[in-house]
Design a protein around this motif. Structure first.
Motif, short mmCIF file in Angstrom:
data_model
loop_
_atom_site.label_atom_id
_atom_site.label_comp_id
_atom_site.label_asym_id
_atom_site.label_seq_id
_atom_site.Cartn_x
_atom_site.Cartn_y
_atom_site.Cartn_z
N GLU A 38 1.33 44.40 43.00
CA GLU A 38 0.35 45.20 42.27
C GLU A 38 0.17 46.56 42.93
N ARG A 39 0.17 46.61 44.25
CA ARG A 39 0.04 47.89 44.96
C ARG A 39 1.23 48.79 44.67
N VAL B 102 -3.29 36.38 41.53
CA VAL B 102 -4.00 36.54 42.81
C VAL B 102 -5.29 35.73 42.80
N ILE B 103 -6.05 35.82 41.73
CA ILE B 103 -7.34 35.10 41.64
C ILE B 103 -7.13 33.59 41.67
N VAL B 104 -6.20 33.11 40.84
CA VAL B 104 -5.98 31.66 40.76
C VAL B 104 -5.42 31.13 42.08
N ALA B 105 -4.42 31.80 42.63
CA ALA B 105 -3.84 31.33 43.89
C ALA B 105 -4.85 31.45 45.02
N GLY B 106 -5.61 32.53 45.05
CA GLY B 106 -6.62 32.70 46.09
C GLY B 106 -7.69 31.63 46.02
N ALA B 107 -8.12 31.30 44.82
CA ALA B 107 -9.12 30.24 44.66
C ALA B 107 -8.51 28.88 44.97
N GLN C 289 -2.51 43.02 34.86
CA GLN C 289 -3.52 41.99 34.63
C GLN C 289 -2.98 40.61 35.00
N ALA C 290 -1.74 40.34 34.64
CA ALA C 290 -1.14 39.04 34.97
C ALA C 290 -1.06 38.85 36.48
#
Length: 155
Positions: free
Chosen positions: A85-86, A51-56, A45-46
């Protein structure tokens, strides 16, 4: 000759100690499995939050006129975090097998403690050991097959 009671070379106190050690081992397996599952879940989850924060942050950094190195750095973070993550996701089979074992052992332990079902008679401990060892052997077999499949994929 009666088969009731402990063998002559193992006094009842020693048998009780051996049983306690076995029950403690099963409890430790359950606790360790819970801890590992929690760490795995929080870790994945972390990573996805990163990924979400850096991507945004990539388009945001461009929109607010951040220095030129910010967007590529954020993109790098996205790729690395998604890659990590993969790697974790490749262990999904192992994690699912471990979680299945933990749940099954906990279920057996609860039934044994309550002395219900197959544990309602005088051979309850022997049945617990047999069932738990069967679960552990199945888990071990799954892990050996999984390790073999990973080794074949890397060849």
């Amino acid at each position: 000759m009666s088969t009731l009671g402990p063998p002559p070379d193992r006094p009842p106190k020693r048998i009780a100690e051996d049983r306690r050690m076995y029950l403690d081992d099963i409890s430790a397996r359950i606790r360790n499995g819970e801890r590992e599952a929690l760490l795995r879940t929080v870790g994945i989850q972390a990573l996805w939050i990163v990924v979400i924060v850096a991507g945004a942050g990539v388009p945001l950094s461009e929109a607010v006129g951040a220095p030129g190195w910010v967007a590529p750095t954020l993109g790098f973070v996205v790729v690395v975090a998604a890659g990590v993550e993969r790697v974790f996701a490749r262990t999904t089979t192992a994690a699912a097998a471990q979680e299945s074992l933990r749940r099954a052992l906990a279920r057996e332990q609860r039934a044994y403690s309550a002395r219900v079902g197959v544990y309602a008679d005088s051979s309850a401990f022997d049945r617990l050991v047999d069932r738990c060892e069967r679960l552990i052997a199945d888990y071990d077999r799954t892990m050996v097959q999984y390790a073999g499949s990973l080794a074949r994929r890397s060849e």
